[in-house]
Design an enzyme around this catalytic site. Structure first.
Site, mmCIF file in Angstrom:
data_model
loop_
_atom_site.group_PDB
_atom_site.id
_atom_site.type_symbol
_atom_site.label_atom_id
_atom_site.label_comp_id
_atom_site.label_asym_id
_atom_site.label_seq_id
_atom_site.Cartn_x
_atom_site.Cartn_y
_atom_site.Cartn_z
ATOM 1 N N LYS A 100 -11.738 -24.282 25.428
ATOM 2 C CA LYS A 100 -11.284 -25.596 24.931
ATOM 3 C C LYS A 100 -12.470 -26.481 24.561
ATOM 4 O O LYS A 100 -12.404 -27.223 23.587
ATOM 5 C CB LYS A 100 -10.404 -26.302 25.975
ATOM 6 C CG LYS A 100 -9.132 -25.559 26.333
ATOM 7 C CD LYS A 100 -8.033 -25.741 25.291
ATOM 8 C CE LYS A 100 -6.920 -24.706 25.328
ATOM 9 N NZ LYS A 100 -6.167 -24.642 26.560
ATOM 10 N N LYS A 122 -4.552 -12.746 20.343
ATOM 11 C CA LYS A 122 -3.198 -12.792 20.907
ATOM 12 C C LYS A 122 -2.321 -13.705 20.055
ATOM 13 O O LYS A 122 -2.807 -14.660 19.441
ATOM 14 C CB LYS A 122 -3.226 -13.256 22.366
ATOM 15 C CG LYS A 122 -3.441 -14.734 22.572
ATOM 16 C CD LYS A 122 -3.000 -15.203 23.968
ATOM 17 C CE LYS A 122 -2.967 -16.729 23.984
ATOM 18 N NZ LYS A 122 -2.060 -17.333 24.891
ATOM 19 N N LYS A 124 0.660 -20.134 19.713
ATOM 20 C CA LYS A 124 1.294 -21.256 19.018
ATOM 21 C C LYS A 124 0.365 -21.845 17.968
ATOM 22 O O LYS A 124 0.795 -22.338 16.951
ATOM 23 C CB LYS A 124 1.627 -22.359 20.016
ATOM 24 C CG LYS A 124 2.690 -21.985 21.005
ATOM 25 C CD LYS A 124 3.143 -23.238 21.743
ATOM 26 C CE LYS A 124 3.794 -22.911 23.066
ATOM 27 N NZ LYS A 124 2.914 -23.176 24.198
HETATM 28 P P1 ADP Z 1 0.337 -20.444 23.757
HETATM 29 O O1 ADP Z 1 -0.829 -19.625 24.232
HETATM 30 O O2 ADP Z 1 0.986 -19.870 22.577
HETATM 31 O O3 ADP Z 1 0.023 -21.911 23.626
HETATM 32 P P2 ADP Z 1 1.384 -21.054 26.326
HETATM 33 O O4 ADP Z 1 -0.030 -21.224 26.722
HETATM 34 O O5 ADP Z 1 2.248 -22.262 26.387
HETATM 35 O O6 ADP Z 1 1.429 -20.371 24.900
HETATM 36 O O7 ADP Z 1 2.038 -19.921 27.189
HETATM 37 C C1 ADP Z 1 3.313 -19.933 27.783
HETATM 38 C C2 ADP Z 1 3.548 -18.588 28.453
HETATM 39 O O8 ADP Z 1 3.571 -17.547 27.474
HETATM 40 C C3 ADP Z 1 2.454 -18.196 29.449
HETATM 41 O O9 ADP Z 1 3.046 -17.520 30.534
HETATM 42 C C4 ADP Z 1 1.568 -17.277 28.667
HETATM 43 O O10 ADP Z 1 0.900 -16.348 29.494
HETATM 44 C C5 ADP Z 1 2.589 -16.559 27.789
HETATM 45 N N1 ADP Z 1 1.986 -16.098 26.536
HETATM 46 C C6 ADP Z 1 1.492 -16.868 25.517
HETATM 47 N N2 ADP Z 1 1.028 -16.105 24.512
HETATM 48 C C7 ADP Z 1 1.224 -14.809 24.891
HETATM 49 C C8 ADP Z 1 0.982 -13.539 24.275
HETATM 50 N N3 ADP Z 1 0.461 -13.451 23.068
HETATM 51 N N4 ADP Z 1 1.301 -12.428 24.967
HETATM 52 C C9 ADP Z 1 1.859 -12.501 26.195
HETATM 53 N N5 ADP Z 1 2.135 -13.658 26.820
HETATM 54 C C10 ADP Z 1 1.830 -14.802 26.195
#
Ligand code: ADP
Ligand code: TRP
Length: 351
Positions: A127, A209, A212
């Protein structure tokens, strides 16, 4: 009679379900990675465990200080969770800021967290690189707030994707430190996935990965229209095919197979696996164009019902507000019981 009482108490304790908690930040549209890394497990866990699931709107302020669309995003995350199968009658589905007890626990835990260890966490370092102009204290203490989210319900299982492993390790450290200093208060929480391996869904380019905020064209969102899903899958990277039988798959091809494994039937996956393995130079059987067409249709069939249900729910704001009010009531009952124990342990109760 007394004996019966003891037996009943014993049975109740033995039957008490384990506590589960997880949260998602309302920083954008939910995608397939969120579903397979987190929400699919939430839905499976709701019958077996005592579950708390929440929208982490305080956490989102660490990276998204503009709150113009925040409330809309919070309600969309709630709607999408229900559309994926969460039953608000079975679980507590709430919004973080509706449970102020979390903030007080965060304060106590902050005294047990050290600047050095917080600065070393991977997510903090990422970050800092991404927003050098806004390295706020909330960003630094993000894992402490996450630990408070978990410990406030004394949760032991935390269904999350692989990227959250380090935050869970920190939550255990803070819990252990608290127990050591103020007496046994918290059980230690662990990241959870049904298949023991934590999940990481890659983007359609097979590089980073799915997320969002990364490249929107390589992420399949649960709100994507059918044609958008088709377009994104069509654009996924492939090559001219294997030149020898049973070749190793490049990452981006393996990723298409992995996605297919999640949404297509076993027969379909087997057909394309066989085509891949039996291809050779001058005789490449696998047709990636066909594979992607099939994957796109199976993806549409998977996402379409979730999107439709989530949209219906978003049009019923009254219902969503009722659900989060009810969720917050359940969550506050549990949170205030923990906080009362914590206040006594730390020495904040004058009785
Ligand atoms: P992002 O990374 O898209 O902002 P979040 O951080 O809000 O998503 O993650 C919400 C949940 O989804 C967490 O438990 C996170 O580990 C899971 N998650 C997010 N992206 C992935 C991914 N590409 N593969 C598996 N789990 C994911
Ligand atoms: N940090 C998590 C993420 O980015 C979201 C989150 C906040 C969370 N508090 C939590 C996850 C507590 C599990 C438990 O995905």
């Amino acid at each position: 009679m007394a004996k019966n009482g003891v037996v009943i108490h014993y049975l109740r304790t033995a039957m008490k379900k384990e506590i589960v908690l997880s949260g998602i930040r309302p920083t954008g549209f939910l995608h397939l990675g969120n579903y397979f890394g987190a929400m699919r497990n939430y839905v499976r866990m709701q019958d077996e465990y005592d579950c708390y699931f929440f929208v982490a709107n305080w956490h989102s302020l660490t990276t998204h200080p503009d709150t113009k669309t925040l409330q809309e995003s919070v309600l969309r995350v709630v709607a999408e969770n229900i559309a994926c199968g969460l039953d608000p009658e079975k679980v507590s589905l709430y919004v973080q800021s509706d449970v102020p007890e979390i903030a007080e626990l965060y304060l106590y835990l902050n005294m047990l967290a050290y600047k050095g260890e917080l600065e070393k966490t991977t997510t903090f370092k990422d970050k800092v690189r991404m927003q050098p102009e806004n390295v706020n204290a909330g960003l630094l203490t993000y894992p402490v707030l996450q630990a408070a989210d978990i410990l406030i319900h004394r949760a032991v299982k935390v269904p999350v994707g692989k990227d959250q492993e380090q935050n869970l390790e920190m939550a255990r450290n803070f819990a252990e430190r608290f127990n050591h200093r103020y007496g046994e208060t918290f059980p230690l929480p662990y990241a959870f996935n049904y298949n023991s391996e934590l999940v990481k869904i890659m983007g359609l380019d097979g590089i980073g990965k799915m997320s969002k905020s990364e490249n929107q064209m390589t992420t399949l969102f649960l709100a994507d229209e059918d044609d958008m899903i088709r377009l994104k899958v069509k654009k996924a990277k492939t090559d001219s095919g294997p030149l020898a039988p049973n070749s190793a798959k490049p990452d981006y091809i393996q990723n298409l197979f992995t996605l297919m494994g999640l949404v297509s039937s076993a027969d379909t996956v087997k057909k394309f696996e066989d085509d891949f393995n039996n291809s050779s130079e001058g005789n490449c059987i696998i047709r990636y164009g066909d594979m992607k067409k099939q994957l796109a249709e199976d993806m549409v069939n998977f996402i379409n019902p979730i999107r439709t249900k989530a949209l219906d729910l978003q049009n019923n704001k009254e219902l969503l507000l009722k659900i989060i009010r009810q969720g917050a009531d359940k969550a506050r009952t549990s949170a205030s019981a923990t906080l009362s124990t914590v206040r006594k342990a730390v020495g904040m109760e004058y009785l």
